[in-house]
Design a protein around this motif. Sequence first.
Motif, mmCIF file in Angstrom:
data_model
loop_
_atom_site.group_PDB
_atom_site.id
_atom_site.type_symbol
_atom_site.label_atom_id
_atom_site.label_comp_id
_atom_site.label_asym_id
_atom_site.label_seq_id
_atom_site.Cartn_x
_atom_site.Cartn_y
_atom_site.Cartn_z
ATOM 1 N N ARG A 119 0.872 -1.266 0.107
ATOM 2 C CA ARG A 119 -0.110 0.004 0.071
ATOM 3 C C ARG A 119 0.789 1.282 0.028
ATOM 4 N N GLU A 120 1.879 1.412 0.519
ATOM 5 C CA GLU A 120 2.763 2.460 0.780
ATOM 6 C C GLU A 120 3.484 2.739 -0.340
ATOM 7 N N ASN A 121 4.088 1.412 -0.927
ATOM 8 C CA ASN A 121 4.761 1.502 -2.487
ATOM 9 C C ASN A 121 3.685 2.250 -3.349
ATOM 10 N N LEU A 122 2.581 1.703 -3.273
ATOM 11 C CA LEU A 122 1.489 2.082 -4.090
ATOM 12 C C LEU A 122 1.391 3.870 -4.333
ATOM 13 N N GLU A 123 1.376 4.260 -2.959
ATOM 14 C CA GLU A 123 1.076 5.736 -2.898
ATOM 15 C C GLU A 123 2.404 6.360 -3.167
ATOM 16 N N VAL A 124 3.577 5.776 -2.857
ATOM 17 C CA VAL A 124 4.792 6.699 -3.338
ATOM 18 C C VAL A 124 4.701 6.657 -5.030
ATOM 19 N N ALA A 125 4.584 5.514 -5.557
ATOM 20 C CA ALA A 125 4.647 5.345 -7.033
ATOM 21 C C ALA A 125 3.507 6.439 -7.501
ATOM 22 N N GLN A 126 2.411 6.602 -7.078
ATOM 23 C CA GLN A 126 1.296 7.431 -7.461
ATOM 24 C C GLN A 126 1.743 8.878 -7.363
ATOM 25 N N LEU A 127 2.292 9.283 -6.166
ATOM 26 C CA LEU A 127 2.931 10.627 -5.816
ATOM 27 C C LEU A 127 3.938 10.858 -6.794
ATOM 28 N N ARG A 128 4.953 9.975 -7.217
ATOM 29 C CA ARG A 128 6.097 10.542 -8.026
ATOM 30 C C ARG A 128 5.374 10.741 -9.649
ATOM 31 N N ALA A 129 4.339 9.840 -9.906
ATOM 32 C CA ALA A 129 3.949 9.932 -11.105
ATOM 33 C C ALA A 129 3.228 11.163 -11.169
ATOM 34 N N LEU A 130 2.351 11.764 -10.162
ATOM 35 C CA LEU A 130 1.780 12.972 -10.377
ATOM 36 C C LEU A 130 2.800 14.159 -10.526
ATOM 37 N N GLN A 131 3.900 14.101 -9.742
ATOM 38 C CA GLN A 131 4.798 14.991 -9.563
ATOM 39 C C GLN A 131 5.362 15.097 -11.085
ATOM 40 N N LEU A 132 5.455 14.010 -11.718
ATOM 41 C CA LEU A 132 6.185 13.996 -12.918
ATOM 42 C C LEU A 132 5.312 14.578 -14.111
ATOM 43 N N GLU A 133 3.783 14.148 -13.844
ATOM 44 C CA GLU A 133 3.196 14.757 -14.598
ATOM 45 C C GLU A 133 3.046 16.489 -14.503
ATOM 46 N N ASP A 134 2.938 16.953 -13.368
ATOM 47 C CA ASP A 134 3.068 18.341 -13.218
ATOM 48 C C ASP A 134 4.143 19.160 -13.705
ATOM 49 N N ARG A 135 5.342 18.393 -13.587
ATOM 50 C CA ARG A 135 6.565 19.132 -14.219
ATOM 51 C C ARG A 135 6.485 18.991 -15.736
ATOM 52 N N LEU A 136 5.896 17.969 -16.386
ATOM 53 C CA LEU A 136 5.934 18.019 -17.829
ATOM 54 C C LEU A 136 4.618 19.053 -18.111
ATOM 55 N N ALA A 137 3.784 19.240 -17.290
ATOM 56 C CA ALA A 137 2.762 20.223 -17.619
ATOM 57 C C ALA A 137 3.131 21.651 -17.807
ATOM 58 N N ARG A 138 4.201 21.810 -16.823
ATOM 59 C CA ARG A 138 4.905 23.365 -16.547
ATOM 60 C C ARG A 138 5.809 23.612 -17.710
ATOM 61 N N GLN A 139 6.530 22.619 -18.356
ATOM 62 C CA GLN A 139 7.403 22.636 -19.261
ATOM 63 C C GLN A 139 6.525 22.958 -20.718
ATOM 64 N N GLY A 140 5.527 22.440 -20.854
ATOM 65 C CA GLY A 140 4.788 22.533 -22.212
ATOM 66 C C GLY A 140 5.146 21.611 -23.343
ATOM 67 N N ASP A 141 4.533 21.501 -24.298
ATOM 68 C CA ASP A 141 4.911 20.423 -25.100
ATOM 69 C C ASP A 141 4.646 20.919 -26.419
ATOM 70 N N GLY A 142 4.780 22.134 -26.771
ATOM 71 C CA GLY A 142 4.120 22.794 -28.066
ATOM 72 C C GLY A 142 2.812 23.432 -28.076
ATOM 73 N N GLY A 143 2.399 23.817 -29.042
ATOM 74 C CA GLY A 143 1.025 24.699 -28.892
ATOM 75 C C GLY A 143 -0.268 23.403 -28.852
ATOM 76 N N VAL A 144 -1.409 24.025 -28.626
ATOM 77 C CA VAL A 144 -2.504 23.063 -28.444
ATOM 78 C C VAL A 144 -2.707 22.203 -29.654
ATOM 79 N N GLU A 145 -2.560 22.745 -30.785
ATOM 80 C CA GLU A 145 -2.937 21.771 -32.164
ATOM 81 C C GLU A 145 -1.837 21.042 -32.091
ATOM 82 N N GLU A 146 -0.446 21.104 -31.806
ATOM 83 C CA GLU A 146 0.577 20.233 -31.873
ATOM 84 C C GLU A 146 0.530 19.087 -31.030
ATOM 85 N N GLN A 147 0.201 19.477 -29.810
ATOM 86 C CA GLN A 147 -0.284 18.388 -28.696
ATOM 87 C C GLN A 147 -1.385 17.332 -29.025
#
Length: 223
Positions: A38-66
């Motif tokens: 259960r603890e490992n699941l929570e840690v993996a989920q937290l790391r995934a959410l943090q990485l998602e947020d970082r990728l969102a802040r970096q951006g990935d081109g315009g809306v159309e390109e995405q």
Amino acid sequence: KAGRTEGESPRDALTQLYRGVDWFREALALRPEDNDTRENLEVAQLRALQLEDRLARQGDGGVEEQLDELTRRQRGLLEAVALLYHSTAAALAGGDPNATDTLRPEFRAQASAQRLLLADANLLANQLGGERDALSSRSAEEREPTDEMRAVQLGNALHYLHRAQERMGRARSQLRRRQGATAYHQASGALFGLKRARDQFREPVAMIDVLLAEQGALAQRTH
């Protein structure tokens, strides 16, 4: 694996994290009392959410390109699911009653790929919603002539993107259950939603070009 690849390929790392989340979730279903899992699941989920947020802040081109990139990746997943379904059907026709169990790793891999696509679609939906809200909050003096049209485009695109997200979630669920035909149907619906979301930003002439290209491809496949 996520730790080794995060620096050079954060999206591959996100795929590995979600794969780990899936496996921890399955392990927890087998042993609900296991606190370490259960603890490992929570840690993996937290790391995934943090990485998602970082990728969102970096951006990935315009809306159309995405949207173009999401559409390309979803089409590739759809083709992989089709091959997986045909492999299962052929094995069953050949007298193998355990065909779906034999192909469990392939089903799991496609479920993880669909989960990553859903995560990226969620990030894009948040981006579109933020841009739409920012346009709506402008005063009449601040608005540009094109703001109203852009807000409508964003709203329509969000409508279809949300439909695509729902279908992605269902496709992932069906893949985890190793239901190839239903998974293909849901993944196909997700692709349709992504394409319709992208169409909201096209000019009429560009739409005709897209229709001609897709109709040509359909004719070749039908032949």
